[in-house]
Design a protein around this motif. Structure first.
Motif, PDB file in Angstrom:
ATOM      1  N   LEU A  49       3.092  11.250   3.595  1.00  0.00           N
ATOM      2  CA  LEU A  49       1.693  11.648   3.436  1.00  0.00           C
ATOM      3  C   LEU A  49       0.744  10.539   3.871  1.00  0.00           C
ATOM      4  CD1 LEU A  49       1.907  13.474  -0.018  1.00  0.00           C
ATOM      5  CD2 LEU A  49       1.583  14.525   2.233  1.00  0.00           C
ATOM      6  N   ARG A  50       1.067   9.305   3.519  1.00  0.00           N
ATOM      7  CA  ARG A  50       0.201   8.192   3.913  1.00  0.00           C
ATOM      8  C   ARG A  50       0.251   7.960   5.426  1.00  0.00           C
ATOM      9  NH1 ARG A  50      -0.824   3.095   0.491  1.00  0.00           N
ATOM     10  NH2 ARG A  50      -2.815   3.549   1.497  1.00  0.00           N
ATOM     11  N   ASN A  51       1.432   8.100   6.000  1.00  0.00           N
ATOM     12  CA  ASN A  51       1.530   7.944   7.452  1.00  0.00           C
ATOM     13  C   ASN A  51       0.703   9.005   8.177  1.00  0.00           C
ATOM     14  OD1 ASN A  51       3.311   5.798   7.142  1.00  0.00           O
ATOM     15  ND2 ASN A  51       5.132   7.072   7.341  1.00  0.00           N
ATOM     16  N   PHE A  52       0.765  10.235   7.675  1.00  0.00           N
ATOM     17  CA  PHE A  52      -0.010  11.316   8.300  1.00  0.00           C
ATOM     18  C   PHE A  52      -1.508  11.028   8.196  1.00  0.00           C
ATOM     19  CE2 PHE A  52      -2.289  15.374   7.820  1.00  0.00           C
ATOM     20  CZ  PHE A  52      -1.995  15.955   9.055  1.00  0.00           C
ATOM     21  N   SER A  53      -1.944  10.572   7.028  1.00  0.00           N
ATOM     22  CA  SER A  53      -3.358  10.250   6.837  1.00  0.00           C
ATOM     23  C   SER A  53      -3.796   9.113   7.759  1.00  0.00           C
ATOM     24  CB  SER A  53      -3.599   9.871   5.372  1.00  0.00           C
ATOM     25  OG  SER A  53      -4.921   9.417   5.183  1.00  0.00           O
ATOM     26  N   ARG A  54      -2.980   8.090   7.869  1.00  0.00           N
ATOM     27  CA  ARG A  54      -3.338   6.957   8.739  1.00  0.00           C
ATOM     28  C   ARG A  54      -3.346   7.359  10.207  1.00  0.00           C
ATOM     29  NH1 ARG A  54       0.313   2.235   5.785  1.00  0.00           N
ATOM     30  NH2 ARG A  54      -1.214   1.693   4.160  1.00  0.00           N
ATOM     31  N   ASN A  55      -2.462   8.245  10.580  1.00  0.00           N
ATOM     32  CA  ASN A  55      -2.426   8.668  11.975  1.00  0.00           C
ATOM     33  C   ASN A  55      -3.719   9.370  12.367  1.00  0.00           C
ATOM     34  OD1 ASN A  55      -0.701   8.780  14.387  1.00  0.00           O
ATOM     35  ND2 ASN A  55      -0.870  11.007  14.148  1.00  0.00           N
ATOM     36  N   LEU A  56      -4.330  10.074  11.422  1.00  0.00           N
ATOM     37  CA  LEU A  56      -5.608  10.730  11.708  1.00  0.00           C
ATOM     38  C   LEU A  56      -6.735   9.720  11.887  1.00  0.00           C
ATOM     39  CD1 LEU A  56      -5.467  13.722   9.178  1.00  0.00           C
ATOM     40  CD2 LEU A  56      -4.964  13.749  11.632  1.00  0.00           C
TER      41      LEU A  56
ATOM     42  N   VAL B 296      -6.532  14.750   2.672  1.00  0.00           N
ATOM     43  CA  VAL B 296      -6.479  13.412   3.260  1.00  0.00           C
ATOM     44  C   VAL B 296      -7.291  12.427   2.429  1.00  0.00           C
ATOM     45  CG1 VAL B 296      -7.197  12.042   5.263  1.00  0.00           C
ATOM     46  CG2 VAL B 296      -6.008  14.217   5.599  1.00  0.00           C
ATOM     47  N   THR B 297      -8.451  12.863   1.947  1.00  0.00           N
ATOM     48  CA  THR B 297      -9.286  11.988   1.121  1.00  0.00           C
ATOM     49  C   THR B 297      -8.572  11.609  -0.167  1.00  0.00           C
ATOM     50  OG1 THR B 297     -11.325  12.977   2.000  1.00  0.00           O
ATOM     51  CG2 THR B 297     -11.486  11.821  -0.097  1.00  0.00           C
ATOM     52  N   VAL B 298      -7.937  12.584  -0.808  1.00  0.00           N
ATOM     53  CA  VAL B 298      -7.222  12.309  -2.052  1.00  0.00           C
ATOM     54  C   VAL B 298      -6.038  11.385  -1.798  1.00  0.00           C
ATOM     55  CG1 VAL B 298      -5.843  13.353  -3.882  1.00  0.00           C
ATOM     56  CG2 VAL B 298      -7.974  14.444  -3.152  1.00  0.00           C
ATOM     57  N   ILE B 299      -5.289  11.642  -0.730  1.00  0.00           N
ATOM     58  CA  ILE B 299      -4.129  10.803  -0.415  1.00  0.00           C
ATOM     59  C   ILE B 299      -4.576   9.371  -0.131  1.00  0.00           C
ATOM     60  CG2 ILE B 299      -2.291  10.403   1.268  1.00  0.00           C
ATOM     61  CD1 ILE B 299      -2.150  13.493   1.548  1.00  0.00           C
ATOM     62  N   ASP B 300      -5.643   9.221   0.659  1.00  0.00           N
ATOM     63  CA  ASP B 300      -6.157   7.883   0.946  1.00  0.00           C
ATOM     64  C   ASP B 300      -6.567   7.169  -0.333  1.00  0.00           C
ATOM     65  OD1 ASP B 300      -5.764   7.960   3.639  1.00  0.00           O
ATOM     66  OD2 ASP B 300      -7.814   8.554   4.145  1.00  0.00           O
ATOM     67  N   GLY B 301      -7.281   7.908  -1.193  1.00  0.00           N
ATOM     68  CA  GLY B 301      -7.765   7.291  -2.426  1.00  0.00           C
ATOM     69  C   GLY B 301      -6.635   6.874  -3.346  1.00  0.00           C
ATOM     70  N   LEU B 302      -5.656   7.746  -3.520  1.00  0.00           N
ATOM     71  CA  LEU B 302      -4.530   7.411  -4.392  1.00  0.00           C
ATOM     72  C   LEU B 302      -3.704   6.266  -3.810  1.00  0.00           C
ATOM     73  CD1 LEU B 302      -3.286  10.974  -5.448  1.00  0.00           C
ATOM     74  CD2 LEU B 302      -4.597   9.338  -6.814  1.00  0.00           C
ATOM     75  N   GLY B 303      -3.523   6.282  -2.496  1.00  0.00           N
ATOM     76  CA  GLY B 303      -2.767   5.203  -1.874  1.00  0.00           C
ATOM     77  C   GLY B 303      -3.472   3.862  -1.987  1.00  0.00           C
ATOM     78  N   ASP B 304      -4.784   3.844  -1.734  1.00  0.00           N
ATOM     79  CA  ASP B 304      -5.544   2.600  -1.842  1.00  0.00           C
ATOM     80  C   ASP B 304      -5.587   2.101  -3.277  1.00  0.00           C
ATOM     81  OD1 ASP B 304      -6.028   2.626   0.866  1.00  0.00           O
ATOM     82  OD2 ASP B 304      -7.996   3.586   0.689  1.00  0.00           O
ATOM     83  N   ARG B 305      -5.731   3.028  -4.218  1.00  0.00           N
ATOM     84  CA  ARG B 305      -5.758   2.628  -5.629  1.00  0.00           C
ATOM     85  C   ARG B 305      -4.405   2.103  -6.065  1.00  0.00           C
ATOM     86  NH1 ARG B 305      -4.977   0.978  -9.700  1.00  0.00           N
ATOM     87  NH2 ARG B 305      -5.996   1.275 -11.725  1.00  0.00           N
ATOM     88  N   SER B 306      -3.332   2.696  -5.564  1.00  0.00           N
ATOM     89  CA  SER B 306      -1.991   2.204  -5.887  1.00  0.00           C
ATOM     90  C   SER B 306      -1.775   0.809  -5.312  1.00  0.00           C
ATOM     91  CB  SER B 306      -0.946   3.178  -5.349  1.00  0.00           C
ATOM     92  OG  SER B 306       0.355   2.713  -5.605  1.00  0.00           O
TER      93      SER B 306
END
Length: 279
Positions: free
Chosen positions: A72-79, A186-196
């Protein structure tokens, strides 16, 4: 550190807050933080939300199976790679732009649309970039420090940079089914990943600082400066920001004074008298 929110919404909220409270919220503290009173109130709200909602959600996300979480994080970063590519060009970094373009091509074609980071395995790691960094490298100052719930720490420069990044993203203009749902995901995944990713630093700040707000502010501003000019900031090396250093002439340590000298010489003791000459 980025909180759960899109960059376009970040600028909108920041702009509304600045225009509404610019006059009454100016503080006489840190010159980089003229809205400190407002920012501290929003920081307290954010802390409550983080302890009861965002933090537990991010820790749950970090415990998800690594193939799912990483995919999920890779997909978000690719965008994000098209926006990073444009900013590489604007900063006059053709080598970095070629690096970003190669990542986008490899991960989109051979990485199942970006879910597998094939480029990283071929020595092309992800390198974030944005128009806020571009403005900084063009010589623009950060402007006032700002903190808003659901948005987190930012500056006026980075807020405008966030709006520009949204405009530079080609997906912002594309029309396809499920666009809103994909943007939210994507916004939720980015936020959770950055917070983690920020879990350890936040925990260190909360445990070791008596003023977490000031320490986080310093960490964010120094980290952004390092991202623009190179280098890195370690949260463990931050100074103690809870004690203001003295200012003015008294800021330098006092010079050691010699011991006081007696104003009158002491009278000699009887045994100290000079011996009488012998005949």
């Amino acid at each position: 550190m980025r909180w759960v929110q899109s960059r376009a919404l970040r600028l909108l909220l920041l702009g509304i807050a600045c225009s509404a409270v610019a006059a009454p919220c100016r503080a006489a503290g840190d010159p980089a933080d003229p809205f400190e009173g407002m920012n501290r109130r929003f920081f307290a709200i954010e802390e409550a939300l983080d302890r009861h909602a965002f933090g537990p959600a991010a820790r749950g996300f970090s415990r998800a199976p690594s193939p799912l979480r990483d995919g999920l994080r890779n997909f978000s970063r690719n965008l994000e790679e098209p926006v990073i590519f444009v900013n590489d060009i604007l900063q006059g970094r053709p080598g970095q732009a070629a690096h970003t373009l190669a990542r986008l091509a490899l991960n989109t074609t051979f990485g199942l649309g970006g879910f597998i980071d094939v480029a990283k395995k071929n020595h092309l790691p992800h390198r974030p970039n944005g128009f806020g960094t571009t403005l900084g490298r063009w010589g623009a100052g950060p402007g006032p420090y700002l903190f808003l719930p659901l948005v987190g720490p930012s500056t006026l420069r980075d807020a405008f940079g966030g709006l520009a990044d949204a405009g530079l993203n080609p997906l912002s203009y594309a029309r396809y089914r499920g666009k809103v749902e994909l943007s939210i995901a994507v916004t939720v995944i980015d936020g959770l990943g950055d917070r983690s990713d920020a879990e350890q630093d936040l925990d260190t700040i909360r445990r070791t600082s008596t003023d977490p707000y000031a320490t986080l502010r310093s960490y964010y501003l120094q980290n952004r400066q390092a991202e623009i000019h190179g280098g890195a900031v370690n949260v463990d090396t931050l100074p103690d920001l809870d004690i203001s250093p003295p200012t003015g002439p008294s800021a330098s340590p006092p010079k050691p004074q010699p011991p006081p000298q007696p104003s009158v010489a002491p009278s000699p003791r009887p045994d100290d008298a000079a011996p009488e000459p012998r005949p």
